[in-house]
Design a protein around this motif. Sequence first.
Motif, PDB file in Angstrom:
ATOM      1  N   ARG B 125      80.696  52.109  36.739  1.00 38.92           N
ATOM      2  CA  ARG B 125      79.836  52.087  35.598  1.00 38.92           C
ATOM      3  C   ARG B 125      79.310  53.406  34.880  1.00 38.92           C
ATOM      4  O   ARG B 125      79.604  54.336  35.692  1.00 38.92           O
ATOM      5  CB  ARG B 125      78.770  51.201  36.221  1.00 38.92           C
ATOM      6  CG  ARG B 125      78.587  49.820  36.545  1.00 38.92           C
ATOM      7  CD  ARG B 125      78.795  48.886  35.156  1.00 38.92           C
ATOM      8  NE  ARG B 125      79.387  47.457  35.489  1.00 38.92           N
ATOM      9  CZ  ARG B 125      79.845  46.632  34.671  1.00 38.92           C
ATOM     10  NH1 ARG B 125      80.247  47.217  33.477  1.00 38.92           N
ATOM     11  NH2 ARG B 125      80.071  45.557  35.127  1.00 38.92           N
ATOM     12  N   PRO B 126      78.810  53.220  33.975  1.00 42.44           N
ATOM     13  CA  PRO B 126      78.278  54.592  33.479  1.00 42.44           C
ATOM     14  C   PRO B 126      77.407  55.172  34.347  1.00 42.44           C
ATOM     15  O   PRO B 126      76.620  54.546  34.990  1.00 42.44           O
ATOM     16  CB  PRO B 126      77.652  54.244  31.922  1.00 42.44           C
ATOM     17  CG  PRO B 126      78.075  53.002  31.808  1.00 42.44           C
ATOM     18  CD  PRO B 126      78.526  52.256  33.002  1.00 42.44           C
ATOM     19  N   PRO B 127      77.310  56.778  34.241  1.00 44.80           N
ATOM     20  CA  PRO B 127      76.387  57.324  35.321  1.00 44.80           C
ATOM     21  C   PRO B 127      74.618  56.723  35.031  1.00 44.80           C
ATOM     22  O   PRO B 127      74.550  56.884  33.731  1.00 44.80           O
ATOM     23  CB  PRO B 127      76.598  58.724  35.153  1.00 44.80           C
ATOM     24  CG  PRO B 127      77.300  58.838  33.838  1.00 44.80           C
ATOM     25  CD  PRO B 127      78.067  57.582  33.715  1.00 44.80           C
ATOM     26  N   GLY B 128      74.063  56.550  35.941  1.00 46.71           N
ATOM     27  CA  GLY B 128      72.843  56.258  35.692  1.00 46.71           C
ATOM     28  C   GLY B 128      72.473  54.766  35.170  1.00 46.71           C
ATOM     29  O   GLY B 128      71.519  54.575  34.580  1.00 46.71           O
ATOM     30  N   ASP B 129      73.478  53.954  35.555  1.00 48.83           N
ATOM     31  CA  ASP B 129      73.358  52.658  35.017  1.00 48.83           C
ATOM     32  C   ASP B 129      72.357  51.706  35.604  1.00 48.83           C
ATOM     33  O   ASP B 129      71.640  50.981  34.726  1.00 48.83           O
ATOM     34  CB  ASP B 129      74.921  51.933  35.695  1.00 48.83           C
ATOM     35  CG  ASP B 129      74.903  50.372  35.069  1.00 48.83           C
ATOM     36  OD1 ASP B 129      74.792  50.171  33.843  1.00 48.83           O
ATOM     37  OD2 ASP B 129      74.978  49.811  36.138  1.00 48.83           O
ATOM     38  N   GLU B 130      72.152  51.893  36.847  1.00 50.66           N
ATOM     39  CA  GLU B 130      70.870  51.072  37.319  1.00 50.66           C
ATOM     40  C   GLU B 130      69.664  51.473  36.674  1.00 50.66           C
ATOM     41  O   GLU B 130      68.905  50.416  36.185  1.00 50.66           O
ATOM     42  CB  GLU B 130      71.132  51.511  39.052  1.00 50.66           C
ATOM     43  CG  GLU B 130      71.021  50.220  39.729  1.00 50.66           C
ATOM     44  CD  GLU B 130      71.127  50.603  41.407  1.00 50.66           C
ATOM     45  OE1 GLU B 130      70.137  50.623  41.773  1.00 50.66           O
ATOM     46  OE2 GLU B 130      72.242  50.876  41.758  1.00 50.66           O
ATOM     47  N   HIS B 131      69.279  52.776  36.680  1.00 55.18           N
ATOM     48  CA  HIS B 131      68.141  53.058  35.878  1.00 55.18           C
ATOM     49  C   HIS B 131      67.980  52.719  34.431  1.00 55.18           C
ATOM     50  O   HIS B 131      67.028  52.314  34.079  1.00 55.18           O
ATOM     51  CB  HIS B 131      68.244  54.747  36.117  1.00 55.18           C
ATOM     52  CG  HIS B 131      66.881  55.176  35.549  1.00 55.18           C
ATOM     53  ND1 HIS B 131      66.691  55.636  34.112  1.00 55.18           N
ATOM     54  CD2 HIS B 131      65.589  55.274  36.113  1.00 55.18           C
ATOM     55  CE1 HIS B 131      65.451  56.059  33.833  1.00 55.18           C
ATOM     56  NE2 HIS B 131      64.860  55.842  34.797  1.00 55.18           N
TER      57      HIS B 131
END
Lengths: 515, 152
Positions: B125-131
């Motif tokens: 997933r892209p970086p910082g996806d969860e946030h």
Amino acid sequence: MSSPEPIPPPNDRRSSRASSNASLAVPTLDNTREPVELLVVGGPPSTPSPLALRASNSPSSNRRKSRIAKLPPDVHLLEYLSACDSNLICLICHSPFDKPVQLACEHFFCRECLDHAWDAQHDAQKTCPTCRGRVDTTREPLPVPKIIATMLDELVVKCPNTKSGCDWIEQRVNVHDHVLLYCEYTLVDCPDFDCHLYITQKDFHKGCLHYTEHQRTTCPNRSTACPHCSVELLRLELNAHVKDICPKVIVPCPGTLVGCTVAVERADLAGHAKGCSMAIMAPYFRDQQARIERSEARLEPLSRKVGILEDGLSKITNMLYPPNANDSSFPVTNPLDPNSDAFTTAPLVPTPDFRLPPASFPPVPPSHDTSQTPLTNPTPPPFDSQIHHLLTLHGSLRDEVSRIANALTDYEGRTNMMIINENQRVKDEMLHTNAAINGMRMQLHWLVSATLQQRTGSTNSTGNSTSRAGGSTDSNASGTQGTNSNLGSRSAGASATLHLPLRRLSDSTRQNTKL
Amino acid sequence: MFASKRLSKELSKLHDKLPPGITLIKADDFTEWLMDIRVIDSNPLYQDEVYRLKFVFSQTYPIEAPEVVFVKDEDHPIPWHPHVYSNGIICLDLLDRQGWSPVHNVESVCVSLQSMLTSNTKQERPPGDEHFVKHNKQRPKDINFVFHDNQV
């Protein structure tokens, strides 16, 4: 930017209209309107008074500037008869180009689409929607090649009003004119002043159909009661009902034409008419009246025709028997009369005027001085009958012809004689001339031979002397000259010897001086 | 007006013919369409999967880009891609205000996404996806993506 004026949405139409025209604003639905003057409830808006019109002459309330305020057809919505070449499709609107333009990168768009796409971009950084190349807005967009415009113009489209029933199919270039000028199905404003709906152009002259529809089916107040017979009926039909049907309305007897003064309710009219003799007679009188009028109408052109014919007849009569018919300038009864004025200046053979029948006139009264008043007596001479007239005419003509024949024979004989005389004279003269010519010829012949003879004589003597001198004194050159001249002199001498015996030598000196 | 004209033309063309791997699911109106895409070649990441795309058109389409996201339901997962967030939002310059061009259309967007997936090899997933997924309340087109990665 130069984006084209957006087409106003339908509810903007009113504000986009210019000032109204009072003459066009007059409603056309007179029939449907009349009952409203009696009962105001639910009626249509009445004709505005001039004052009201002036008061409403503000930009917001005026909608009837032009009778037909049509929108130009939207090229993007046109239905094409066949699928368009994909190269002619604008990538933005996905329909064939409308007023195409070209960018420097050779990408094509509709002018309108490109302007839409550029609306979101800043002036300085406009890009080509296809290749994102930077666009120099001072120079671009460029016009497209003519062939592109022609190909687009020649695309075959259906009329935008096809759904309404128009079956026009033609090249796209004509669609604008067709819709705005010719198509009968183009929607225009309803002619009624206060109707806000549209109507097809072919129904424009029928007036507001929307209101009639409303009156017939939807209006809650559409039905009313007849004030005379209290029958329930459509307000729309009240007038016709009162005029022709309602049994309670008081109507005059049909005999009014003849003088009956009775007026009863329509239901009782039949009973009255049965007894009223005037009512019975009325149809006959009406027929008679109509017939008289027809006859009078027919009489009018006939009397005019008679007048024209009379004019023509009098003109013809004048031409045949002119008012100055008795004038002595016409050689009538006796053309050979030496006392007649007409022949004092005439040549030996008179030239009678054939327009007139010479013998057809009655004897002229001696008291009538024709030379003084030539125009005073235009009355045509009376004749016993047409045949008599023709016979006298014939006789006089025959006389005239025989006289002319005599004159002709006379002339012929005289002319023949003259020609013979002249011929004789000419012949004599020719003989004289021939003789003179012969004399001259002989003289000329003699002169020529004499000259020749004299020449040979002189050349013989000179030639001999030079040859002798050349031979005795000088060289070859003169010797050849001498031989040349010797040759010439010898031939001349030979020719001279032929004529010499005929001539006397003593004459030669005298001929020299003459030549 | 402009949008519906253009979309009706696109729709009739889509009904006519579609590129392989792309299916039209729903286009009842001119505001929201559903498309299915599937990766044609044998990329093991996307084998036997069908992804559902939701297109939301504004009144200014095609001047303005449509909003395109992957939709997740029991049959259609969100594809693995370093530019696709787990809530379906796609970080693609084509769909951004700057990258969009009116010459693009539904079909070309689908094909672009298809090829984006085809060329991908990373299951991430892209970086910082969860946030991002937790805190993002913005609509996809209002997000200012930074297009840092030109690899895929």
